[in-house]
Design an enzyme around this catalytic site. Structure first.
Site, PDB file in Angstrom:
ATOM      1  N   ALA A  71     -15.576  20.433 -14.246  1.00  0.00           N
ATOM      2  CA  ALA A  71     -15.621  21.874 -13.960  1.00  0.00           C
ATOM      3  C   ALA A  71     -14.206  22.401 -13.788  1.00  0.00           C
ATOM      4  O   ALA A  71     -13.286  21.653 -13.465  1.00  0.00           O
ATOM      5  CB  ALA A  71     -16.438  22.118 -12.696  1.00  0.00           C
TER       6      ALA A  71
ATOM      7  N   GLY B 222     -17.815  16.841 -14.320  1.00  0.00           N
ATOM      8  CA  GLY B 222     -18.801  17.488 -15.176  1.00  0.00           C
ATOM      9  C   GLY B 222     -18.698  17.026 -16.619  1.00  0.00           C
ATOM     10  O   GLY B 222     -19.668  17.067 -17.369  1.00  0.00           O
TER      11      GLY B 222
ATOM     12  N   GLU C 175     -20.739  14.020 -16.672  1.00  0.00           N
ATOM     13  CA  GLU C 175     -22.134  14.448 -16.511  1.00  0.00           C
ATOM     14  C   GLU C 175     -22.677  15.021 -17.807  1.00  0.00           C
ATOM     15  O   GLU C 175     -23.824  14.798 -18.180  1.00  0.00           O
ATOM     16  CB  GLU C 175     -22.232  15.478 -15.382  1.00  0.00           C
TER      17      GLU C 175
ATOM     18  N   GLU D 124     -15.238  14.016  -8.076  1.00  0.00           N
ATOM     19  CA  GLU D 124     -15.550  15.172  -7.223  1.00  0.00           C
ATOM     20  C   GLU D 124     -15.267  14.908  -5.750  1.00  0.00           C
ATOM     21  O   GLU D 124     -14.845  15.788  -5.020  1.00  0.00           O
ATOM     22  CB  GLU D 124     -17.004  15.585  -7.399  1.00  0.00           C
TER      23      GLU D 124
HETATM   24  N1  T1G Z   1      -9.890  22.344 -13.691  1.00  0.00           N
HETATM   25  C1  T1G Z   1      -8.849  23.149 -14.011  1.00  0.00           C
HETATM   26  N2  T1G Z   1      -7.598  22.700 -14.281  1.00  0.00           N
HETATM   27  C2  T1G Z   1      -7.405  21.368 -14.221  1.00  0.00           C
HETATM   28  C3  T1G Z   1      -8.441  20.464 -13.898  1.00  0.00           C
HETATM   29  C4  T1G Z   1      -9.732  21.014 -13.626  1.00  0.00           C
HETATM   30  N3  T1G Z   1     -10.772  20.237 -13.346  1.00  0.00           N
HETATM   31  N4  T1G Z   1      -7.902  19.214 -13.915  1.00  0.00           N
HETATM   32  C5  T1G Z   1      -6.617  19.337 -14.241  1.00  0.00           C
HETATM   33  N5  T1G Z   1      -6.311  20.623 -14.430  1.00  0.00           N
HETATM   34  C6  T1G Z   1      -5.001  21.163 -14.820  1.00  0.00           C
HETATM   35  C7  T1G Z   1      -3.936  20.891 -13.775  1.00  0.00           C
HETATM   36  O1  T1G Z   1      -3.987  21.867 -12.754  1.00  0.00           O
HETATM   37  C8  T1G Z   1      -2.681  20.973 -14.624  1.00  0.00           C
HETATM   38  O2  T1G Z   1      -2.473  22.348 -14.891  1.00  0.00           O
HETATM   39  C9  T1G Z   1      -3.113  20.349 -15.950  1.00  0.00           C
HETATM   40  O3  T1G Z   1      -4.556  20.459 -15.984  1.00  0.00           O
HETATM   41  C10 T1G Z   1      -2.730  18.885 -16.073  1.00  0.00           C
HETATM   42  O4  T1G Z   1      -3.261  18.253 -14.900  1.00  0.00           O
HETATM   43  C11 T1G Z   1     -20.024  20.114 -11.689  1.00  0.00           C
HETATM   44  C12 T1G Z   1     -18.238  20.266  -9.750  1.00  0.00           C
HETATM   45  C13 T1G Z   1      -7.502  15.093 -15.241  1.00  0.00           C
HETATM   46  C14 T1G Z   1      -6.595  13.054 -14.097  1.00  0.00           C
HETATM   47  O5  T1G Z   1     -11.613  16.536 -10.220  1.00  0.00           O
HETATM   48  O6  T1G Z   1      -7.777  14.499 -11.663  1.00  0.00           O
HETATM   49  O7  T1G Z   1     -16.630  18.621 -12.375  1.00  0.00           O
HETATM   50  O8  T1G Z   1      -0.237  22.685 -13.813  1.00  0.00           O
HETATM   51  O9  T1G Z   1      -1.016  17.663 -13.947  1.00  0.00           O
HETATM   52  O10 T1G Z   1      -1.603  14.022 -14.000  1.00  0.00           O
HETATM   53  O11 T1G Z   1     -20.006  17.903 -11.060  1.00  0.00           O
HETATM   54  O12 T1G Z   1      -5.718  16.601 -13.521  1.00  0.00           O
HETATM   55  O13 T1G Z   1      -0.390  22.065 -16.243  1.00  0.00           O
HETATM   56  O14 T1G Z   1      -1.151  24.328 -15.471  1.00  0.00           O
HETATM   57  O15 T1G Z   1      -3.162  16.658 -13.014  1.00  0.00           O
HETATM   58  O16 T1G Z   1      -2.408  13.859 -16.414  1.00  0.00           O
HETATM   59  C15 T1G Z   1     -14.004  17.248 -11.348  1.00  0.00           C
HETATM   60  C16 T1G Z   1      -9.238  16.848 -11.612  1.00  0.00           C
HETATM   61  C17 T1G Z   1     -14.033  18.727 -11.155  1.00  0.00           C
HETATM   62  C18 T1G Z   1     -10.472  16.265 -12.282  1.00  0.00           C
HETATM   63  C19 T1G Z   1      -5.089  14.636 -15.322  1.00  0.00           C
HETATM   64  N6  T1G Z   1     -12.822  16.886 -12.068  1.00  0.00           N
HETATM   65  N7  T1G Z   1      -8.075  16.603 -12.431  1.00  0.00           N
HETATM   66  O17 T1G Z   1      -4.007  14.259 -14.523  1.00  0.00           O
HETATM   67  O18 T1G Z   1      -2.322  16.006 -15.305  1.00  0.00           O
HETATM   68  S1  T1G Z   1     -15.418  19.185 -10.198  1.00  0.00           S
HETATM   69  C20 T1G Z   1     -11.677  16.582 -11.426  1.00  0.00           C
HETATM   70  C21 T1G Z   1      -7.412  15.418 -12.362  1.00  0.00           C
HETATM   71  C22 T1G Z   1     -16.742  18.923 -11.218  1.00  0.00           C
HETATM   72  C23 T1G Z   1     -19.165  18.904 -11.567  1.00  0.00           C
HETATM   73  C24 T1G Z   1     -18.078  19.055 -10.575  1.00  0.00           C
HETATM   74  C25 T1G Z   1      -6.161  15.314 -13.180  1.00  0.00           C
HETATM   75  C26 T1G Z   1      -6.360  14.511 -14.465  1.00  0.00           C
HETATM   76  P1  T1G Z   1      -0.950  22.886 -15.134  1.00  0.00           P
HETATM   77  P2  T1G Z   1      -2.393  17.140 -14.185  1.00  0.00           P
HETATM   78  P3  T1G Z   1      -2.509  14.469 -15.086  1.00  0.00           P
END
Ligand code: T1G
Length: 692
Positions: free
Chosen positions: A66, A105, A108, A128
């Site tokens: 997400a 997601g 998922e 998450e």
């Molecule tokens: N949403 C929006 N932006 C995201 C993002 C996300 N989920 N993940 C990363 N970014 C942006 C980040 O802010 C940065 O932006 C760029 O991508 C590179 O990220 C319904 C509710 C994927 C391992 O928790 O763990 O799904 O600063 O610098 O070190 O069940 O990002 O370049 O503009 O971190 O290579 C679940 C969170 C969401 C993944 C990559 N997903 N992200 O790491 O690069 S909740 C997460 C990470 C969900 C569902 C539920 C890491 C990464 P900018 P980065 P990286």
């Protein structure tokens, strides 16, 4: 080819429709993407000659979940569960092609499809929990059905990524392919599914691993007990466990409804806001503002480390781990050998935990060379000094190093509080001198304070920040003030704690209040762990403080079975009567009248002292922004992550209340509680640290 919107398009290859998501940087499932997928699937289901569908992503990775930026805002339909329901109930087989990472997601979505093909170097995860929430699109209901309850509990509460090969073994993916031919392989696989008229595998219909006639309560109880310490204070893990309990006790759709309710409860709570703050703060810290050098970085191909002790050895490991040759220097072969043995022991510990192979250990150790000659640092691109915390010794080393190191080499000191400008001043290259403050154990702790001295140039700074990423550290650029950011705030807390035990609180009182607040341990237990003799000079000690007296008594902490606490051979601690007597006698000698002190007073004096120091650090420009201070304290000092960091925590309380509390503390305990000017200004303006 049909474009649904600027994030989703459809191409058709011999009856196989490819729904391609392209939403840089990480294909987050924001409203537009969800809508695009929803409409694309409905569209291709209507096309007669489309026999199967492949969902893939453009760019560096499959979807990572997400869009975190949407959290805390009104939901825009279609919801992710609605999109996934269309996928799962499709009458045509749907195959996802995973590369990079399928997270949250994104995974998922993959589990709602009928088949999953992954590049062999891909990873999967449900992170998450790191954001204080839980998988809210069926992850807690589908995963147990696929891999079983125990594996689902471990996987989802850990928030960790697993490799594609592990996912294959778990049954989470159906086939691994070469990354270069992923899409072609997925299309071929889809054609095979059609040709063989293979069944539409719906995870929701799997029952053998969640059969209602089995009793799972023992698994859940055992899991809760075994992880109580790790989950302490966090809400999301318990909610995840409850959602997985629903997967074995309720029909799928009811389990999905419960999962959504639990997600909504967490989204409405304080912890996810704090954890999202930490997520974005950590990323912001690592970004060096655009500079005249346009963030060019120097090429670091060989590293020198001066000092083969605990710190030097740990620092060296960071560079060995990324394949850089390291020459480590100490005063004698004995010291060098001791350092080498320690490094190998650390690697063997990782081997026992399955984190490294013998071959990797050998390869890394082969990159390590030792010397007692400083001149052997001559061809290093970066030299890090990690010797005793004595300014004169450091100055002497940098004076010699300046005449040895090659032009353009970066000279770094690992000092934890000394003045980097003074060290730089003894060299003819102050613009190439920087502080790289690692935290012990340096091969494990992720925080790296990058100390920008007044003459440190942009190239040096950008190189340090880039290197921090390469060695998987959280680099935070800090100014050259005493104790930089972390230790300066630690000193503010420590100073208050030491006053409190003289005024009547016990060390175990203070420790308990801060432990209950969420720290892994209190200040006195930490002092005993680190060693009371760190920074103590036995040639210059005269019972000036409780700590000096304890050291003079030989009570150096855990390592001598006694410090503020007494320790048995298993290092179990008990409050020490000896230490208590020392404290009481010291207070008496200094005419300090002792009194009963409430937990509330301990809480306010220690924690608000930290916030006030953080505000001073901000107004002095030692930290570039408040979130950097939070990153330092969450990553390096154990501030409870679900409270976001000292500055975020103060914002949640409200700065007006913070200022009023400090004014009251100032009246009662002295002007060191005088609120920082910045705090008063922000409080008066109704502002917050979030904008600082
Ligand atoms: N949403 C929006 N932006 C995201 C993002 C996300 N989920 N993940 C990363 N970014 C942006 C980040 O802010 C940065 O932006 C760029 O991508 C590179 O990220 C319904 C509710 C994927 C391992 O928790 O763990 O799904 O600063 O610098 O070190 O069940 O990002 O370049 O503009 O971190 O290579 C679940 C969170 C969401 C993944 C990559 N997903 N992200 O790491 O690069 S909740 C997460 C990470 C969900 C569902 C539920 C890491 C990464 P900018 P980065 P990286």
């Amino acid at each position: 080819m049909k474009t649904i919107n600027d994030t989703v398009k459809i191409t058709n290859t011999n009856g196989i429709a490819i729904v391609e998501i392209n939403a840089p940087p990480v294909n987050a499932l924001g409203a537009k993407v969800r809508k695009g997928i929803f409409e694309a699937i409905h569209h291709v289901l209507e096309i007669e000659d489309v026999k199967a569908i492949v969902i893939s992503c453009q760019g560096r990775t499959f979807s990572v979940g997400a869009d975190i930026n949407e959290f805390g805002k009104p939901r825009i339909p279609p919801s992710l569960p609605d999109v996934l329901s269309v996928i799962e109930n499709s009458e045509k087989p749907i195959i996802v092609a995973i590369h990079g990472m399928a997270l949250g997601g994104g995974l998922e979505l993959a589990m709602a499809a009928h088949y999953r093909i992954a590049a062999h170097n891909a990873h999967c995860g449900l992170p998450e929990v790191n954001l204080g929430i839980l998988p809210g699109a069926g992850g807690t209901q589908r995963l147990p059905r696929l891999v079983g309850v125990q594996k689902a509990l471990e996987f989802i509460t850990s928030g960790k990524k697993i490799s594609a090969s592990t996912a294959l073994k778990m049954g989470l993916v159906d086939k691994l392919v070469d990354p270069n031919g992923l899409l072609e392989e997925a299309v071929k696989y889809a054609q095979g599914i059609v040709a063989n008229n293979s069944p539409l595998k719906k995870i929701r219909e799997l029952t053998d691993k969640v059969s209602s006639d089995k009793n799972y309560s023992e698994i859940f109880d055992k899991f809760r007990t075994e992880n109580a310490r790790k989950f302490r204070g966090f809400l999301a893990p318990e909610y995840i466990i409850r959602a997985i309990e629903a997967a074995v006790s309720l029909p799928f759709d009811e389990g999905m409804a419960l999962e959504r309710n639990l997600l909504d409860e967490l989204l409405a709570g304080p912890q996810t806001a704090a954890l999202r703050h930490v997520f974005f703060a950590e990323r912001k810290s690592g970004k060096i503002p655009k500079t005249s050098s346009d963030n060019h970085v120097a090429s670091i191909l060989k590293v020198g480390v001066i000092g083969a002790g605990t710190m030097g050895g740990g620092i060296a490991m960071n560079f060995l781990n990324i394949g850089l040759p390291v020459v480590i220097m100490d005063m004698s072969q004995t010291a060098l050998e001791r350092g080498r043995v320690t490094i190998r022991k650390n690697y063997e510990n990782s081997l026992r935990r399955g984190k490294i192979t013998e071959r990797q250990i050998d390869d890394r150790m082969a990159l390590l060379s030792g010397t007692i000659e400083l001149s052997d640092m001559a061809d290093c691109d970066l030299v890090i000094e990690a010797v005793f915390e004595n300014l004169e010794i450091k100055k002497s080393i940098f004076t010699q190093l300046d005449g040895i190191a090659k032009p353009g080499a970066i000279l770094a000191t690992n000092t934890s509080y000394l003045n980097v400008d003074e060290i730089a001043a003894v060299t003819n290259r102050p613009e190439y001198v920087i502080g790289l403050h690692f935290f012990s154990p340096a091969n494990i702790m992720r925080l790296l304070e990058i100390v920008k001295a007044s003459k440190t140039n942009d190239l040096c700074l950008a190189t340090a920040a880039s290197l921090a990423k390469r060695i998987d550290k959280v680099g935070v650029v800090v100014g050259n003030g005493w104790g930089f950011v972390g230790n300066r705030i630690l000193q503010a807390r420590q100073g208050e704690a030491e006053k409190l035990i003289l005024e009547g609180a016990s060390p175990w009182n203070v420790d308990k209040v801060l432990y209950d607040f969420g720290f892994p341990m209190g200040p006195f237990q930490m002092r005993d762990l680190v060693g009371l003799d760190v920074g103590w000079n036995k040639n210059d000690t005269s019972s000036r403080t409780v700590r000096e007296i304890l050291n003079e008594m030989g009570r150096h902490g855990q390592k001598t079975n006694g410090g503020f606490y007494d320790y048995d051979d298993q290092r179990t601690r008990t409050p020490s009567k000896i230490a208590e007597t020392v404290i009481i006698d010291f207070a008496k000698k200094h005419n300090i009248v002792r009194r009963d002190i409430s937990d509330h007073e301990i809480h306010d004096r220690t924690l608000f002292a930290m916030v006030n120091e953080g505000a001073k650090i901000l107004e002095e420009g030692i930290a570039a922004c408040a979130s950097d201070i939070d990153t330092v304290w969450v990553t390096g000092y154990g501030w409870p992550k679900y409270l976001g960091g000292p500055m975020f925590w103060a914002d949640q309380i409200g700065l007006k209340k913070v200022v009023n509390t400090l004014l009251d503390l100032e009246k009662r305990f002295g002007d060191h509680f005088k609120p920082a000017a910045l705090l008063i200004k922000l409080a008066e303006e109704g502002g917050s640290f979030a904008t600082e």
